[in-house]
Design a protein around this motif. Structure first.
Motif, PDB file in Angstrom:
ATOM      1  N   ILE A 197      -9.855  -4.564  21.999  1.00  0.00           N
ATOM      2  CA  ILE A 197      -8.623  -4.342  21.243  1.00  0.00           C
ATOM      3  C   ILE A 197      -8.568  -5.253  20.010  1.00  0.00           C
ATOM      4  CG2 ILE A 197      -6.101  -4.359  21.370  1.00  0.00           C
ATOM      5  CD1 ILE A 197      -6.387  -3.984  24.419  1.00  0.00           C
ATOM      6  N   ASP A 198      -8.185  -4.679  18.878  1.00  0.00           N
ATOM      7  CA  ASP A 198      -8.012  -5.432  17.639  1.00  0.00           C
ATOM      8  C   ASP A 198      -6.970  -6.529  17.862  1.00  0.00           C
ATOM      9  OD1 ASP A 198      -7.209  -6.366  15.116  1.00  0.00           O
ATOM     10  OD2 ASP A 198      -7.457  -4.420  14.161  1.00  0.00           O
ATOM     11  N   PRO A 199      -7.328  -7.795  17.641  1.00  0.00           N
ATOM     12  CA  PRO A 199      -6.390  -8.885  17.918  1.00  0.00           C
ATOM     13  C   PRO A 199      -5.131  -8.871  17.062  1.00  0.00           C
ATOM     14  CG  PRO A 199      -8.346  -9.700  16.773  1.00  0.00           C
ATOM     15  CD  PRO A 199      -8.638  -8.286  17.168  1.00  0.00           C
ATOM     16  N   ASP A 200      -5.144  -8.146  15.951  1.00  0.00           N
ATOM     17  CA  ASP A 200      -3.975  -8.080  15.080  1.00  0.00           C
ATOM     18  C   ASP A 200      -3.057  -6.905  15.393  1.00  0.00           C
ATOM     19  OD1 ASP A 200      -4.748 -10.351  13.590  1.00  0.00           O
ATOM     20  OD2 ASP A 200      -6.080  -9.128  12.348  1.00  0.00           O
ATOM     21  N   SER A 201      -3.354  -6.160  16.425  1.00  0.00           N
ATOM     22  CA  SER A 201      -2.594  -4.945  16.735  1.00  0.00           C
ATOM     23  C   SER A 201      -1.419  -5.213  17.671  1.00  0.00           C
ATOM     24  CB  SER A 201      -3.521  -3.923  17.396  1.00  0.00           C
ATOM     25  OG  SER A 201      -3.952  -4.392  18.667  1.00  0.00           O
ATOM     26  N   ARG A 202      -0.521  -4.247  17.725  1.00  0.00           N
ATOM     27  CA  ARG A 202       0.578  -4.302  18.691  1.00  0.00           C
ATOM     28  C   ARG A 202       0.026  -4.322  20.114  1.00  0.00           C
ATOM     29  NH1 ARG A 202       5.685  -2.612  16.531  1.00  0.00           N
ATOM     30  NH2 ARG A 202       5.562  -1.632  14.469  1.00  0.00           N
ATOM     31  N   LEU A 203      -1.022  -3.524  20.363  1.00  0.00           N
ATOM     32  CA  LEU A 203      -1.591  -3.443  21.710  1.00  0.00           C
ATOM     33  C   LEU A 203      -2.134  -4.789  22.168  1.00  0.00           C
ATOM     34  CD1 LEU A 203      -3.446   0.007  21.698  1.00  0.00           C
ATOM     35  CD2 LEU A 203      -1.334  -0.602  22.904  1.00  0.00           C
ATOM     36  N   ALA A 204      -2.728  -5.548  21.256  1.00  0.00           N
ATOM     37  CA  ALA A 204      -3.283  -6.849  21.627  1.00  0.00           C
ATOM     38  C   ALA A 204      -2.198  -7.821  22.072  1.00  0.00           C
ATOM     39  CB  ALA A 204      -4.078  -7.435  20.466  1.00  0.00           C
ATOM     40  N   LYS A 205      -0.994  -7.663  21.541  1.00  0.00           N
ATOM     41  CA  LYS A 205       0.101  -8.544  21.950  1.00  0.00           C
ATOM     42  C   LYS A 205       0.471  -8.326  23.410  1.00  0.00           C
ATOM     43  CE  LYS A 205       2.195  -9.214  17.384  1.00  0.00           C
ATOM     44  NZ  LYS A 205       1.046  -8.698  16.612  1.00  0.00           N
ATOM     45  N   ILE A 206       0.130  -7.143  23.928  1.00  0.00           N
ATOM     46  CA  ILE A 206       0.392  -6.832  25.335  1.00  0.00           C
ATOM     47  C   ILE A 206      -0.824  -7.138  26.199  1.00  0.00           C
ATOM     48  CG2 ILE A 206       0.939  -4.994  26.988  1.00  0.00           C
ATOM     49  CD1 ILE A 206       2.381  -3.549  24.675  1.00  0.00           C
ATOM     50  N   TYR A 207      -1.984  -6.638  25.777  1.00  0.00           N
ATOM     51  CA  TYR A 207      -3.164  -6.640  26.638  1.00  0.00           C
ATOM     52  C   TYR A 207      -4.180  -7.734  26.325  1.00  0.00           C
ATOM     53  CZ  TYR A 207      -1.548  -1.956  27.928  1.00  0.00           C
ATOM     54  OH  TYR A 207      -0.810  -0.897  28.374  1.00  0.00           O
ATOM     55  N   GLY A 208      -4.080  -8.355  25.145  1.00  0.00           N
ATOM     56  CA  GLY A 208      -5.102  -9.302  24.754  1.00  0.00           C
ATOM     57  C   GLY A 208      -6.291  -8.596  24.119  1.00  0.00           C
ATOM     58  N   PHE A 222      -4.742   3.851  18.779  1.00  0.00           N
ATOM     59  CA  PHE A 222      -4.535   3.726  17.339  1.00  0.00           C
ATOM     60  C   PHE A 222      -3.067   3.457  17.051  1.00  0.00           C
ATOM     61  CE2 PHE A 222      -4.390   8.526  17.611  1.00  0.00           C
ATOM     62  CZ  PHE A 222      -3.115   8.738  17.106  1.00  0.00           C
ATOM     63  N   GLU A 223      -2.826   2.952  15.845  1.00  0.00           N
ATOM     64  CA  GLU A 223      -1.477   2.654  15.383  1.00  0.00           C
ATOM     65  C   GLU A 223      -1.340   3.116  13.942  1.00  0.00           C
ATOM     66  OE1 GLU A 223      -0.853  -1.530  16.046  1.00  0.00           O
ATOM     67  OE2 GLU A 223      -1.380  -1.380  18.183  1.00  0.00           O
ATOM     68  N   ALA A 224      -0.117   3.236  13.468  1.00  0.00           N
ATOM     69  CA  ALA A 224       0.115   3.630  12.081  1.00  0.00           C
ATOM     70  C   ALA A 224      -0.318   2.520  11.138  1.00  0.00           C
ATOM     71  CB  ALA A 224       1.582   3.967  11.865  1.00  0.00           C
ATOM     72  N   LYS A 225      -0.967   2.897  10.024  1.00  0.00           N
ATOM     73  CA  LYS A 225      -1.326   1.914   9.003  1.00  0.00           C
ATOM     74  C   LYS A 225      -0.077   1.324   8.343  1.00  0.00           C
ATOM     75  CE  LYS A 225      -5.736   4.047   7.646  1.00  0.00           C
ATOM     76  NZ  LYS A 225      -6.440   4.765   6.540  1.00  0.00           N
ATOM     77  N   ASP A 226       0.890   2.178   8.094  1.00  0.00           N
ATOM     78  CA  ASP A 226       2.126   1.750   7.442  1.00  0.00           C
ATOM     79  C   ASP A 226       2.947   0.909   8.413  1.00  0.00           C
ATOM     80  OD1 ASP A 226       4.570   1.446   6.206  1.00  0.00           O
ATOM     81  OD2 ASP A 226       4.857   3.575   5.759  1.00  0.00           O
ATOM     82  N   PRO A 227       3.193  -0.359   8.109  1.00  0.00           N
ATOM     83  CA  PRO A 227       3.941  -1.215   9.039  1.00  0.00           C
ATOM     84  C   PRO A 227       5.369  -0.749   9.277  1.00  0.00           C
ATOM     85  CG  PRO A 227       3.675  -2.297   6.908  1.00  0.00           C
ATOM     86  CD  PRO A 227       2.805  -1.074   6.879  1.00  0.00           C
ATOM     87  N   ASP A 228       5.871   0.105   8.394  1.00  0.00           N
ATOM     88  CA  ASP A 228       7.227   0.630   8.565  1.00  0.00           C
ATOM     89  C   ASP A 228       7.263   1.909   9.406  1.00  0.00           C
ATOM     90  OD1 ASP A 228       8.357  -1.406   7.020  1.00  0.00           O
ATOM     91  OD2 ASP A 228       7.948  -0.318   5.160  1.00  0.00           O
ATOM     92  N   THR A 229       6.085   2.396   9.809  1.00  0.00           N
ATOM     93  CA  THR A 229       6.009   3.570  10.678  1.00  0.00           C
ATOM     94  C   THR A 229       5.665   3.103  12.084  1.00  0.00           C
ATOM     95  OG1 THR A 229       5.268   4.963   8.853  1.00  0.00           O
ATOM     96  CG2 THR A 229       4.884   5.791  11.073  1.00  0.00           C
ATOM     97  N   SER A 230       6.569   3.325  13.023  1.00  0.00           N
ATOM     98  CA  SER A 230       6.456   2.748  14.365  1.00  0.00           C
ATOM     99  C   SER A 230       5.740   3.723  15.307  1.00  0.00           C
ATOM    100  CB  SER A 230       7.855   2.410  14.890  1.00  0.00           C
ATOM    101  OG  SER A 230       7.769   1.722  16.109  1.00  0.00           O
ATOM    102  N   ILE A 231       4.406   3.648  15.329  1.00  0.00           N
ATOM    103  CA  ILE A 231       3.595   4.541  16.157  1.00  0.00           C
ATOM    104  C   ILE A 231       2.535   3.747  16.899  1.00  0.00           C
ATOM    105  CG2 ILE A 231       1.874   6.395  16.137  1.00  0.00           C
ATOM    106  CD1 ILE A 231       3.330   7.654  13.812  1.00  0.00           C
ATOM    107  N   VAL A 232       2.446   3.956  18.208  1.00  0.00           N
ATOM    108  CA  VAL A 232       1.382   3.415  19.038  1.00  0.00           C
ATOM    109  C   VAL A 232       0.858   4.543  19.919  1.00  0.00           C
ATOM    110  CG1 VAL A 232       0.773   1.794  20.882  1.00  0.00           C
ATOM    111  CG2 VAL A 232       2.327   1.073  19.052  1.00  0.00           C
ATOM    112  N   ALA A 233      -0.473   4.673  19.992  1.00  0.00           N
ATOM    113  CA  ALA A 233      -1.080   5.745  20.796  1.00  0.00           C
ATOM    114  C   ALA A 233      -2.211   5.177  21.631  1.00  0.00           C
ATOM    115  CB  ALA A 233      -1.602   6.853  19.880  1.00  0.00           C
TER     116      ALA A 233
END
Length: 247
Positions: free
Chosen positions: A157-168, A202-213
């Motif tokens: 998981i990309d360490p800068d992603s939303r997912l990494a904040k959950i899973y590492g 994957f996540e949205a590139k745009d930080p203002d678009t709230s998408i996690v998949a």
């Protein structure tokens, strides 16, 4: 007030010998429990007319796209190969309409398995129709044989992603898919990968678009792995932050 999370439903026709052929609208219970535990209000949206998508989305605060049938390859310009599974054109069309409205109305999205795939296709991406026959680098078991509520393979998981904040940076996830992301749609960036280099999140590139998949099934593991529940909790938190307070 608790945010309302819309979950597009599926149609089941082979539930009971006493009711063979009777269509039943449903969503897996894990999604209901995951959202409820996160203090959201789950609301199943029945498959319907795409023209009603705008009104449906206006009444929810977030959209959760669940798993299910294969996505029709006709949507991304391919003919179906022999290994393609069951598709539901009605579901494809309706969910794409809901996705487009959720983006238009700036409602957060969480997408799981098929949900991740239809989200990618809705924005111009493509899929491997069947990994066993179409992906030459396949080395990981993506349709696991172990119990559904246990992790079966690792993801990076990309360490800068939303997912990494959950899973590492790495985590063990469950896996039930024979289709996968081939070309990722331009609005998204890959943030999780299997060891055989398939996109697992994957996540949205745009930080203002709230998408996690995600490609795995957190709803099947919420009772055995607290971090799977955290994915739903993080989603509901995103929805709450996005929600405009009532006047």
């Amino acid at each position: 007030m608790k945010p309302i999370i819309g979950i597009p439903g599926n149609i089941l026709t082979q539930q009971s010998p006493d009711f063979v052929g009777l269509p039943i609208t449903y969503t897996p219970q894990g999604f209901i429990e995951g959202i409820t535990t996160a203090f959201g209000l789950p609301s199943v949206i029945p498959l319907g007319n795409p023209n009603d998508a705008k009104e449906y989305v206006s009444r929810i605060d977030g959209l959760l796209l669940a798993g299910g049938q294969d996505v029709s390859p006709l949507l991304y310009g391919e003919e179906p190969i022999p290994a393609l599974g069951t598709t539901s054109p009605v579901r494809d069309t309706f969910e794409i309409a809901l996705i487009n409205e959720a983006i238009q109305q700036k409602k957060p999205i969480l997408a799981v398995c098929r949900g991740m795939q239809i989200l990618n296709v809705a924005f111009g991406g493509t899929l491997y129709q069947d990994l066993a026959s179409s992906y030459s680098d396949l080395t990981v078991q993506h349709v696991q044989q172990t119990m559904y509520d246990n992790g079966a393979h690792t993801v990076t998981i990309d360490p800068d992603s939303r997912l990494a904040k959950i899973y590492g940076p790495t985590y063990v996830v469950n896996s039930y898919h024979h289709q996968a992301i081939k070309e990722l749609a331009d609005p998204f960036e890959a943030v999780a990968w299997s060891k055989d280099r398939l996109i697992e999140g994957f996540e949205a590139k745009d930080p203002d678009t709230s998408i996690v998949a995600v490609q795995w099934h957190p709803e099947l593991m919420i009772k055995t792995d607290e971090k799977m529940q955290q994915l739903f909790t993080e989603f509901v938190s995103r929805v709450k932050k996005n929600k405009v307070p009532a006047l």
